[in-house]
Design an enzyme around this catalytic site. Structure first.
Site, PDB file in Angstrom:
ATOM      1  N   ARG A  81      -0.278   3.166  -2.049  1.00 14.32           N
ATOM      2  CA  ARG A  81       1.131   3.598  -1.966  1.00 14.32           C
ATOM      3  C   ARG A  81       1.644   4.007  -3.337  1.00 14.32           C
ATOM      4  O   ARG A  81       2.402   4.972  -3.487  1.00 14.32           O
ATOM      5  CB  ARG A  81       1.991   2.456  -1.409  1.00 14.32           C
ATOM      6  CG  ARG A  81       1.801   2.238   0.078  1.00 14.32           C
ATOM      7  CD  ARG A  81       2.410   0.932   0.525  1.00 14.32           C
ATOM      8  NE  ARG A  81       3.822   0.854   0.195  1.00 14.32           N
ATOM      9  CZ  ARG A  81       4.486  -0.288  -0.040  1.00 14.32           C
ATOM     10  NH1 ARG A  81       3.865  -1.444   0.017  1.00 14.32           N
ATOM     11  NH2 ARG A  81       5.764  -0.263  -0.333  1.00 14.32           N
ATOM     12  N   ASP A 101      -2.927  -5.968   1.524  1.00 12.71           N
ATOM     13  CA  ASP A 101      -1.791  -5.519   0.722  1.00 12.71           C
ATOM     14  C   ASP A 101      -2.245  -4.992  -0.637  1.00 12.71           C
ATOM     15  O   ASP A 101      -1.660  -4.043  -1.159  1.00 12.71           O
ATOM     16  CB  ASP A 101      -0.770  -6.649   0.536  1.00 12.71           C
ATOM     17  CG  ASP A 101       0.418  -6.145  -0.274  1.00 12.71           C
ATOM     18  OD1 ASP A 101       1.065  -5.186   0.194  1.00 12.71           O
ATOM     19  OD2 ASP A 101       0.669  -6.653  -1.376  1.00 12.71           O
ATOM     20  N   LYS A 129       2.369 -11.404   2.375  1.00  8.97           N
ATOM     21  CA  LYS A 129       1.966 -12.362   1.334  1.00  8.97           C
ATOM     22  C   LYS A 129       2.728 -13.672   1.495  1.00  8.97           C
ATOM     23  O   LYS A 129       2.175 -14.754   1.361  1.00  8.97           O
ATOM     24  CB  LYS A 129       2.230 -11.765  -0.053  1.00  8.97           C
ATOM     25  CG  LYS A 129       1.252 -10.638  -0.392  1.00  8.97           C
ATOM     26  CD  LYS A 129       1.591  -9.952  -1.696  1.00  8.97           C
ATOM     27  CE  LYS A 129       2.794  -9.055  -1.572  1.00  8.97           C
ATOM     28  NZ  LYS A 129       2.990  -8.068  -2.598  1.00  8.97           N
ATOM     29  N   HIS A 138      11.453 -15.612  -2.469  1.00 14.11           N
ATOM     30  CA  HIS A 138      10.926 -14.356  -3.007  1.00 14.11           C
ATOM     31  C   HIS A 138      12.093 -13.487  -3.444  1.00 14.11           C
ATOM     32  O   HIS A 138      13.072 -13.334  -2.716  1.00 14.11           O
ATOM     33  CB  HIS A 138      10.101 -13.599  -1.951  1.00 14.11           C
ATOM     34  CG  HIS A 138       9.601 -12.287  -2.465  1.00 14.11           C
ATOM     35  ND1 HIS A 138       8.491 -12.185  -3.266  1.00 14.11           N
ATOM     36  CD2 HIS A 138      10.105 -11.035  -2.345  1.00 14.11           C
ATOM     37  CE1 HIS A 138       8.310 -10.923  -3.600  1.00 14.11           C
ATOM     38  NE2 HIS A 138       9.271 -10.199  -3.050  1.00 14.11           N
ATOM     39  N   SER A 152       4.603  -5.543   3.184  1.00 16.89           N
ATOM     40  CA  SER A 152       3.872  -5.915   1.974  1.00 16.89           C
ATOM     41  C   SER A 152       4.350  -7.281   1.473  1.00 16.89           C
ATOM     42  O   SER A 152       3.550  -8.189   1.220  1.00 16.89           O
ATOM     43  CB  SER A 152       4.108  -4.831   0.916  1.00 16.89           C
ATOM     44  OG  SER A 152       3.733  -5.262  -0.360  1.00 16.89           O
TER      45      SER A 152
HETATM   46  N1  URA Z   1       6.953  -5.835  -3.753  1.00 15.44           N
HETATM   47  C1  URA Z   1       5.871  -5.948  -2.973  1.00 15.44           C
HETATM   48  O1  URA Z   1       5.168  -6.940  -2.995  1.00 15.44           O
HETATM   49  N2  URA Z   1       5.571  -4.896  -2.168  1.00 15.44           N
HETATM   50  C2  URA Z   1       6.308  -3.776  -2.103  1.00 15.44           C
HETATM   51  O2  URA Z   1       5.988  -2.911  -1.346  1.00 15.44           O
HETATM   52  C3  URA Z   1       7.437  -3.683  -2.921  1.00 15.44           C
HETATM   53  C4  URA Z   1       7.750  -4.736  -3.744  1.00 15.44           C
END
Ligand code: URA
Length: 427
Positions: free
Chosen positions: A172, A165, A191, A86, A187
């Site tokens: 947010r 999320d 995932k 990621h 967050s």
């Molecule tokens: N990417 C995400 O998936 N979540 C965040 O809060 C910031 C960047």
């Protein structure tokens, strides 16, 4: 049925710096995702978290509650190890495109559920959609069978992957609570953990084009995410990498696919190749395959073979010509000397204004829009040589892109570029 907690008590506790109990956290995440806690109360709680932070224990429970709002995939039936990467997002960061087929070519399956771009950083799915015919949406069956047959999948996350999320991020986004390390870490990691890979490598960017401009903040985010991954049983390593200048020589959609194909063909810009190999080595090491050198799979064409099969499996034509822009505008080098500044944020905004990115989730992106450059930071340039080419479908977009680039290019300035890999963070 009466709720076991009152949202106001949870908000007050966090506001006053009291550590929340696991039950309170599990309840509030579940009740918000299920619609029993309204936006105004969750907004207040997010703002309290923004200012008060979370203890490692609170954060682990918060993240697990987000994972439990959906399903944690089980890929153990694949019969081979799985690893994923990621990136926290950067300008010209197309590394996922060559990396997934490269690691798959080394015998490790790569289940990559990706997102779309928002703001000045691009999204992997937007880039791949520049390939004629390629589709991002796969059923669960297609996803698993592609992982088994090809070894690599890059596709859109389904609605069952950490649905908490989706709603929390949307809230947010409109309440000024995105830039909080625990909220970002939970967050991302909810995932990634739900995706089911055995090992995870995080590329945490720092510099003007990154979420975390300051290297120490990037290190803190990296450490927080590594801790969450390991606590959930996923071997997790983070590299903190440079995003003071953009990566490679192209930022946009089709232009980044083209550059990725160059890397898979054994060429491409040195920084993209170096970072792709560094991340591939970490992914392989994470599943105990550090005996395999991914450079071999790049050099002998195995990674390219997997790329072609991966694209074709999702309806794409790997041989099709990529979309071309209707308009091109050249920016020349301002002086002769060493290029010491090519500001990542400015280039990202320019590519975005040319049509490569979106301002709102529902906006379309242009496959052909973007910026390419002929020299990277540290290289010699000559006054008047073509340095940047702005590409767009709509000439009216060029003046605002040029505005974004004011002050972005520097020759023989005092800027000191960051090393490509600043740090490696393990548990
Ligand atoms: N990417 C995400 O998936 N979540 C965040 O809060 C910031 C960047």
């Amino acid at each position: 049925m009466t709720a076991p907690f009152d949202a106001i008590d949870v908000i007050r506790a966090k506001r006053d710096g009291v550590v929340l109990s696991a039950e309170q956290i599990r309840w509030v995440i579940g009740a918000y995702t299920g619609g029993q806690v309204p936006d105004e109360q969750m907004s207040a709680l997010l703002m309290a978290v923004f200012f008060r932070g979370m203890t490692p224990e609170e954060l682990a429970v918060w993240t697990q509650a987000m994972i439990d709002s959906g399903v944690r995939k089980d890929l153990s039936g694949l019969g081979r190890p799985t690893a994923d990467k990621h990136s926290t997002g950067g300008v010209g960061d197309k590394v996922t495109l060559p990396l997934a087929p490269l690691v798959a070519a080394c015998g490790v399956a790569v289940p990559q559920l990706s997102g779309r771009g928002l703001g000045h950083t691009g999204g992997t799915l937007d880039k791949l959609e520049a390939v004629p015919g390629w589709r991002a949406a796969l059923s669960d069956e297609e996803y698993v069978s592609q992982l088994r047959d090809v070894g690599a999948v890059i596709c859109a996350a389904g609605n069952d992957l950490a649905p908490a999320d989706k709603v929390l991020y949307a809230l947010r986004d409109v309440t000024g609570t995105v830039e909080s390390i625990p909220l970002i870490a939970s967050s991302i990691m909810s995932k990634k953990i739900a995706e089911g890979a055995d090992a995870l490598v995080l590329d945490v960017k720092t510099g003007s084009g990154a979420f975390m401009r300051d290297p120490d903040d990037a290190r803190t985010l990296a450490r927080t995410m590594v801790g969450l991954g390991e606590a959930a049983g996923v071997r997790t390593v983070a590299l903190v990498t440079a995003m003071d200048r953009p990566l490679g020589r192209a930022a946009g959609n089709a232009v980044e696919v083209a550059e990725s194909v160059e890397v898979l063909a054994g060429g491409g810009p040195a920084d993209v190749v170096e970072l792709t190999l560094a991340l591939a080595r970490e992914m392989l090491a994470g599943v105990g395959r550090d005996d395999v050198d991914p450079a071999d799979a790049l050099a002998d064409g195995r990674a390219m073979d997997v790329w072609r099969r991966m694209i074709a499996a999702q309806g794409g034509d790997p041989d099709a010509a990529l979309p071309q822009p209707a308009e091109r505008h050249v920016v020349t080098a301002p002086a002769t000397g060493t290029l010491t500044r090519l500001d990542a944020y400015a280039l990202g905004v320019a590519a975005w204004r040319l049509g490569a990115g979106r301002a709102r989730k529902e906006d379309p992106v242009s496959a052909a829009a973007g910026v390419v450059w002929t020299a990277g930071v540290g290289e010699q340039v000559t006054a008047g040589q073509p340095l940047l080419e702005l590409q767009t479908d709509d000439a009216a977009r060029i003046p605002r892109a040029l505005e974004a680039l004011e002050g972005a290019i520097g020759v023989d300035t005092a800027d000191e570029p960051l090393p490509l890999v600043l740090d490696r963070i393990t548990a």
